[in-house]
Design a protein around this motif. Sequence first.
Motif, PDB file in Angstrom:
ATOM      1  N   TYR A  48       6.085   7.374  -9.758  1.00  0.00           N
ATOM      2  CA  TYR A  48       7.501   6.983  -9.833  1.00  0.00           C
ATOM      3  C   TYR A  48       7.847   5.907  -8.795  1.00  0.00           C
ATOM      4  O   TYR A  48       8.368   4.842  -9.149  1.00  0.00           O
ATOM      5  CB  TYR A  48       8.337   8.251  -9.642  1.00  0.00           C
ATOM      6  N   SER A  49       7.555   6.157  -7.513  1.00  0.00           N
ATOM      7  CA  SER A  49       7.928   5.168  -6.487  1.00  0.00           C
ATOM      8  C   SER A  49       7.112   3.883  -6.641  1.00  0.00           C
ATOM      9  O   SER A  49       7.626   2.791  -6.392  1.00  0.00           O
ATOM     10  CB  SER A  49       7.794   5.750  -5.072  1.00  0.00           C
ATOM     11  N   ALA A  50       5.857   3.996  -7.072  1.00  0.00           N
ATOM     12  CA  ALA A  50       5.036   2.785  -7.273  1.00  0.00           C
ATOM     13  C   ALA A  50       5.640   1.931  -8.391  1.00  0.00           C
ATOM     14  O   ALA A  50       5.754   0.707  -8.264  1.00  0.00           O
ATOM     15  CB  ALA A  50       3.600   3.170  -7.610  1.00  0.00           C
ATOM     16  N   LEU A  59       0.863  -1.183   0.000  1.00  0.00           N
ATOM     17  CA  LEU A  59       0.000   0.000   0.000  1.00  0.00           C
ATOM     18  C   LEU A  59       0.900   1.234   0.000  1.00  0.00           C
ATOM     19  O   LEU A  59       1.866   1.300   0.770  1.00  0.00           O
ATOM     20  CB  LEU A  59      -0.874   0.000   1.262  1.00  0.00           C
ATOM     21  N   GLU A  60       0.583   2.194  -0.886  1.00  0.00           N
ATOM     22  CA  GLU A  60       1.310   3.460  -0.895  1.00  0.00           C
ATOM     23  C   GLU A  60       0.303   4.589  -0.700  1.00  0.00           C
ATOM     24  O   GLU A  60      -0.757   4.597  -1.333  1.00  0.00           O
ATOM     25  CB  GLU A  60       2.037   3.636  -2.231  1.00  0.00           C
ATOM     26  N   ILE A  61       0.634   5.544   0.163  1.00  0.00           N
ATOM     27  CA  ILE A  61      -0.199   6.758   0.293  1.00  0.00           C
ATOM     28  C   ILE A  61       0.643   7.912  -0.238  1.00  0.00           C
ATOM     29  O   ILE A  61       1.658   8.270   0.360  1.00  0.00           O
ATOM     30  CB  ILE A  61      -0.627   7.017   1.752  1.00  0.00           C
ATOM     31  N   GLU A 103      -3.934   8.587  -4.298  1.00  0.00           N
ATOM     32  CA  GLU A 103      -3.578   9.971  -4.656  1.00  0.00           C
ATOM     33  C   GLU A 103      -4.865  10.782  -4.780  1.00  0.00           C
ATOM     34  O   GLU A 103      -5.886  10.270  -5.246  1.00  0.00           O
ATOM     35  CB  GLU A 103      -2.803   9.978  -5.996  1.00  0.00           C
ATOM     36  N   ARG A 104      -4.788  12.078  -4.381  1.00  0.00           N
ATOM     37  CA  ARG A 104      -5.995  12.918  -4.434  1.00  0.00           C
ATOM     38  C   ARG A 104      -5.876  14.092  -5.399  1.00  0.00           C
ATOM     39  O   ARG A 104      -6.871  14.718  -5.731  1.00  0.00           O
ATOM     40  CB  ARG A 104      -6.312  13.442  -3.044  1.00  0.00           C
ATOM     41  N   ASN A 105      -4.669  14.436  -5.802  1.00  0.00           N
ATOM     42  CA  ASN A 105      -4.474  15.644  -6.622  1.00  0.00           C
ATOM     43  C   ASN A 105      -4.799  15.335  -8.091  1.00  0.00           C
ATOM     44  O   ASN A 105      -4.179  14.449  -8.702  1.00  0.00           O
ATOM     45  CB  ASN A 105      -3.015  16.097  -6.476  1.00  0.00           C
ATOM     46  N   PRO A 106      -5.782  16.055  -8.687  1.00  0.00           N
ATOM     47  CA  PRO A 106      -6.227  15.702 -10.052  1.00  0.00           C
ATOM     48  C   PRO A 106      -5.101  15.755 -11.098  1.00  0.00           C
ATOM     49  O   PRO A 106      -5.050  14.906 -11.993  1.00  0.00           O
ATOM     50  CB  PRO A 106      -7.284  16.762 -10.370  1.00  0.00           C
TER      51      PRO A 106
HETATM   52  N1  SAM Z   1       5.634   8.671  -3.544  1.00  0.00           N
HETATM   53  C1  SAM Z   1       5.825   9.539  -4.685  1.00  0.00           C
HETATM   54  C2  SAM Z   1       7.145   9.246  -5.356  1.00  0.00           C
HETATM   55  O1  SAM Z   1       8.177   9.232  -4.651  1.00  0.00           O
HETATM   56  O2  SAM Z   1       7.164   9.021  -6.576  1.00  0.00           O
HETATM   57  C3  SAM Z   1       5.777  10.990  -4.273  1.00  0.00           C
HETATM   58  C4  SAM Z   1       4.546  11.403  -3.490  1.00  0.00           C
HETATM   59  S1  SAM Z   1       4.458  13.135  -3.151  1.00  0.00           S
HETATM   60  C5  SAM Z   1       5.749  13.370  -2.005  1.00  0.00           C
HETATM   61  C6  SAM Z   1       3.045  13.232  -2.130  1.00  0.00           C
HETATM   62  C7  SAM Z   1       1.709  13.050  -2.833  1.00  0.00           C
HETATM   63  O3  SAM Z   1       0.744  12.742  -1.833  1.00  0.00           O
HETATM   64  C8  SAM Z   1       1.225  14.292  -3.549  1.00  0.00           C
HETATM   65  O4  SAM Z   1       1.022  14.008  -4.909  1.00  0.00           O
HETATM   66  C9  SAM Z   1      -0.107  14.627  -2.850  1.00  0.00           C
HETATM   67  O5  SAM Z   1      -1.121  15.085  -3.718  1.00  0.00           O
HETATM   68  C10 SAM Z   1      -0.486  13.298  -2.217  1.00  0.00           C
HETATM   69  N2  SAM Z   1      -1.284  13.441  -0.982  1.00  0.00           N
HETATM   70  C11 SAM Z   1      -0.988  14.209   0.096  1.00  0.00           C
HETATM   71  N3  SAM Z   1      -1.921  14.071   1.063  1.00  0.00           N
HETATM   72  C12 SAM Z   1      -2.823  13.179   0.586  1.00  0.00           C
HETATM   73  C13 SAM Z   1      -4.036  12.650   1.108  1.00  0.00           C
HETATM   74  N4  SAM Z   1      -4.475  12.995   2.314  1.00  0.00           N
HETATM   75  N5  SAM Z   1      -4.737  11.762   0.357  1.00  0.00           N
HETATM   76  C14 SAM Z   1      -4.288  11.409  -0.877  1.00  0.00           C
HETATM   77  N6  SAM Z   1      -3.144  11.889  -1.430  1.00  0.00           N
HETATM   78  C15 SAM Z   1      -2.419  12.760  -0.716  1.00  0.00           C
END
Ligand code: SAM
Length: 239
Positions: free
Chosen positions: A81-83, A73-75, A99-102
């Motif tokens: 990229y990391s996935a 699971l990734e949040i 992810e929540r950002n459109p």
């Molecule tokens: N893990 C990714 C990588 O290394 O490729 C980078 C993730 S980036 C640091 C953080 C992401 O988490 C952002 O795109 C943001 O929109 C998302 N995010 C932050 N809070 C969130 C939430 N409460 N629910 C869903 N997505 C969230």
Amino acid sequence: MVETYSRNANRNMRRPVVKEEIVDFMRTRQAQNTGYLKDLEDFARQENIPIIPHETVAYFRLLMQTLQPKHILEIGTAIGYSALLMAENSPQSRISTIERNPEMLGLARENFAKFDSRKQISLLEGEAMELLPGLPDDHFDFVFMDSAKSKYIVFLPEVLKKVKVGGLIVIDDIFQGGDVAKDMSEIHRGQRAIYRGLQKLFDATLDNPDLTSSLISMSDGLLLLRKNVDQVDLEMIEI
Ligand code: SAM
């Protein structure tokens, strides 16, 4: 051109918590990305999208190849990229990423369609706190939390329900460029919500016998937690 992140975003990613020459060494001497992962890394850097830095990439390669987690699971997907890195290094894993950002969702969807060749990744679209309760309990062997830093402590009780006993949770960016070691009075007002959230996270986990924890001074700090018992007691803190 990506609009979500400005050139001044992610300030703490440029405040390394270990000596700068060591960070450079870790970023340049460890095997570099090739192919589409390199292209995605270059794109993210160019657009100021906060992806994991190269030392964490090298660490995740090792973790994934060694642990081969069945369910991940990734949040915090951002562009995926990391996935995709986890998928590439653990071919049997099924990965659910939130992810929540459109704008990020659009890019992640495109990238998964092009590069997730074994169809390992499911993109869950929306707010983590709304999606987490719908995931199966005691299911995940590995969780990567890389989202809003002040919310880690809010997500943690729900995340712990979803992880199997023996499962590993990795939480990113927990040092905030060293701010966490300072007194609250020294912290910029705009950073205090994150500071408070992270202190609560440390209070709830570092001395908790239901978890085994380890802080790693890599990137802007990683907190690793092993779930030791079925019902982890976080009641010692008020969230
Ligand atoms: N893990 C990714 C990588 O290394 O490729 C980078 C993730 S980036 C640091 C953080 C992401 O988490 C952002 O795109 C943001 O929109 C998302 N995010 C932050 N809070 C969130 C939430 N409460 N629910 C869903 N997505 C969230």
